[in-house]
Scaffold this active site. Structure first.
Site: not given
Lengths: 582, 196
Positions: A172, A122-123, A484, A60
């Site tokens: 949802k 959940f999640q 760097m 993501e």
């Protein structure tokens, strides 16, 4: 439902999921970058009914960088979609990157059902809480009827004023529920104008007077010029008063590099004459830039002789780092349009001549003519790439040494042709951002330039390039170090190369595993052939440039030093251009 | 120089707004001395008064950053102007029959009201400037009274005169206040002076 006109002409009952895509399409979105999951499944189920292309990312973070690259390349809002929980938290780095660089993106996340919000379902994660400090604004939508208004407001916020990222978290059940979809009625209230209370110090008339009397003026060109669409106005101001233009990293493409008044990049890795010009200036006119610590050096000694004019849309930037004499709050283009009629021609030749003298023989440098001593320097790659593409490619760079070399050696003449992570300095940005840029501008040539370290942070997105069959050329500047950081260790930590040597996979084989052809280049003489091979081939191509391992970016202003106290190129460096640099 | 600033902020009355406002002070590593929130004269708009100690340039950044929040409608730093500043305190003091009358006298001097009387305690309600409230507290403590509980609202502030939040913009236009101005001395409330 793909028949758009009907949907937008009459209020229609839609599910929240359908309203999501209908609103995006209504806002002009044609492409989104995302990754499905449980809490966003209703939305994905409805996607097929709408004329929106979905690019499946591999992580993501990639989705946000793609949306970011899309926005920077096109000026349109980029959109990233993710599910709740880990999908949402993976967006965080990309959102922060867009926040620091003021890039308009809208992130849509699924959220657990409103009935179980706050129960550690959940999640479930509090993503609006997490992203509060790194978004311009965010929304938690828990009812289907709120989907369209929240999203339309999100688009307004992302683009208005100083642009930035916005997140819309949709539960949802809000996706599953239904409501009357009325696109017109969901239009947001117009953006609030800036409060006059923040005006000043100083006024337009004072700015004009300062410019009229200036003998050694310098324009500081920032990304705000691109956001405001003020390229022509800045150019007119520069030409009419013969003011040289120094650019920030993000402002490099806002003024053509080939223009005689262009000085190039200022700051930590800016060329010596650019920083000297700023230090000696008597008037600085900052256009859409924020005096970042990477461009000022130590504030106490920054441009001590200069009266400073700051044209800026965000009042909170005024006097934040550098105290200014005149602050003009507002849209840069509008401010300059009000200013230009009062600006009359001026002869700036003495000052320009003085800068030319500072520049010395470096003004005519041509590293193409440097003898090939068998070594491959990253600067060679940038120079050859610039010549071969005639500076017309979109170049997307990652973060580190290669990013600075690109900024020094690739001359950009076209607006929005350099896409890079400035404020946050996000390694792993280039590859996904280039995907976004290519989707936004399919007709343009796109090059990724990344180091061997940063490239590996998001290299799984090679699979996205392969799946979408994108014509993106990739240059990995491979020096076997986190370059760097190694440079800082060399300069400031007694060459203690702790944790910077880097063993990488064979990048050509890695590309091959994705059915992307590639080549390895180890000598200067091979650079052009490889670049031509990549350009002539339709589809992606990866070049693994094995460059000089312990090369450093010069000049460099150490942290805490003044802008003119720079570390010069050492005399034995074959890229040495002039006595001035010794 | 760090001075106390009194920010008046008009915000949308929605969940999460307080968090956004407070988060801004947290990010600038600025402690909030007091914070009050309540309804304003406009439906759907809440009024916050936040007092915080900050140097002048940081106060300007706080003000400008507050104004950037989407749910903030208007901001003001009333410390710059003549304003009425009030705080309300409830004090529960231990007092039996023997000590009650002394407390009543003290309350009268401070124009505090007795709002509850129990066999062994008195509750006082006091409105005024912070210094007035602190004055009463100090005297109670020095007189060996035991303060059982204290609750303070923190400052509320309103500019004097016909200046209202609704016409703030217009007024600002007319006076064209500079963004960075010297802080005016905190408005002295002459009505309070008799008490001190």
């Amino acid at each position: 439902m793909t028949n758009g006109s009907e949907l937008y002409a009459h209020p229609t009952r839609l599910t929240g999921a359908e309203a999501l895509w209908a609103t995006l399409a209504g806002e002009g979105v044609r492409d989104v970058f995302g990754y499905p999951g449980g809490a966003i499944l209703p939305a994905y189920d409805a996607l097929r009914k709408f004329p929106i292309r979905h690019i499946l990312v591999r992580h993501e973070q990639g989705a946000t960088h793609m949306a970011d690259g899309y926005a920077r390349a096109s000026g349109r809002v980029g959109v990233a979609v993710a599910t709740s929980g880990p999908g949402a938290t993976n967006l965080v780095t990309g959102i922060a990157n867009a926040m620091l660089d003021s890039v308009p993106i809208v992130c849509v996340t699924g959220q657990v059902s409103s009935k179980v919000l706050g129960t550690d379902a959940f999640q479930e994660i509090d993503i609006t809480g997490i992203t509060m400090p790194i978004t311009k604004h965010n929304y938690l939508v828990s009812r289907a009827e709120d989907v369209a208004p929240a999203l339309r407001d999100a688009f307004r916020v992302a683009q208005s004023g100083r642009p930035g990222p916005v997140l819309v978290d949709i539960t949802k059940d809000a996706q599953q529920g239904s409501a009357i979809f009325d696109f017109a009625a969901a239009a947001p209230a117009p953006a609030r104008r800036h409060a006059p209370r923040f005006n000043g110090p100083g006024s337009l008339a004072e700015a004009v007077e300062l410019l009229r009397r200036a003998e050694r003026p310098v324009i500081l060109a920032g990304q705000g010029i691109l956001h405001s669409g003020a390229i022509e106005q800045v150019r007119t101001l520069a030409e009419r008063l013969q003011i040289p233009v120094a650019s920030t990293l993000l402002g490099l493409t806002a003024f053509p590099a080939s223009h005689p008044l262009s000085l190039g990049m200022m700051g930590m890795h800016g060329e010596s004459w650019v920083n000297h010009a700023i230090q000696q200036a008597d008037v600085l006119i900052a256009c859409g830039m924020r005096f970042d610590d990477r461009v000022t050096g130590t504030l106490a000694t920054y441009a001590p002789k200069a009266k400073k004019i700051h044209i800026e849309i965000d009042p909170s930037e005024i006097n934040k780092n550098v105290r200014v004499d005149v602050a003009l709050i507002g849209d840069l283009k509008q401010v300059l349009e009000a200013m230009l009629p009062q600006i009359t021609r001026r002869d700036g030749s003495a000052w320009l001549h003085a800068i030319r003298t500072m520049r010395g023989s470096a003004a005519v440098r041509d590293i193409q003519q440097l003898p090939d001593n068998g070594h491959l320097y990253a600067a060679h790659v940038m120079n050859d790439l610039w010549r071969e593409t005639r500076g017309e490619s979109i170049v997307v760079t990652d973060v580190g040494q290669h990013q600075m070399w690109e900024a020094q050696y690739y001359k950009h003449d076209r607006p929005r042709s350099l896409i890079t992570s400035g404020g946050l300095g996000t390694m792993g940005f280039a590859l996904p951002a280039a995907i976004g840029a290519k989707i936004a501008c399919p007709e343009k040539e796109v090059w990724v330039i990344a180091g061997d370290g940063g490239f590996q942070m998001t290299s799984p997105e090679l699979a996205t390039i392969a799946q979408e069959d994108l014509d993106i050329n990739i240059a990995v500047i491979n020096n076997g170090y986190l370059g760097m950081v190694r440079q800082w260790q060399e300069f400031f930590y007694e060459k203690n190369y702790q944790s910077t040597p880097l063993r990488s996979p064979d990048f050509v084989k890695l590309a091959d595993a994705h059915e992307i052809p590639g080549a390895r280049v180890t000598r200067r003489t091979e650079v052009l052939d490889a670049v031509r091979a990549a350009r002539s081939r339709r589809g992606a191509f990866l070049i693994d440039f094995r460059v000089q391992q312990e090369d450093s970016v010069y000049p460099m202003i150490p942290t805490g030093a003044a802008l003119h106290e720079m570390i010069r190129r050492p005399a034995e460096n074959p890229l040495l251009e002039s006595a001035e640099d010794a | 120089m760090t001075v106390l600033h009194t920010f008046v902020i008009l915000v949308d009355d929605r969940p999460g707004v307080l968090s956004r406002v407070a988060s801004l002070f947290r990010r600038l590593n600025t402690n909030i001395t007091s914070l009050t929130v309540g309804r304003s004269e406009t439906a759907g708009i809440s009024r916050m008064t936040i007092v915080a100690a900050a140097p002048e340039d940081r106060a300007h950044r706080i003000l400008a950053s507050l104004y950037k929040l989407e749910e903030v409608r208007e901001v003001d730093d009333v410390g710059r102007h003549s304003a009425v500043v009030r705080e309300l305190a409830l004090l529960k003091v231990a007092a039996g029959v023997a000590t009650r009358s002394d407390l009543f006298q003290l309350a009268e001097v401070f124009r505090a009201r007795v709002v509850d009387l129990a066999p062994d305690s008195i509750m006082l309600e006091l409105t005024g400037s912070a210094s007035k409230i602190e004055g009463l507290v100090q005297i109670l403590e020095e007189s060996k009274y035991q303060i059982l509980e204290m609750a303070r609202t923190g400052r509320m502030a309103m500019r004097r005169g016909h200046h209202t939040s609704r016409v703030m913009d217009a007024l600002s236009d007319a006076t064209s206040e500079p963004g960075i101005a010297a802080v005016a001395a905190p408005a002295q409330d002459f009505l309070e002076e008799a008490i001190e």
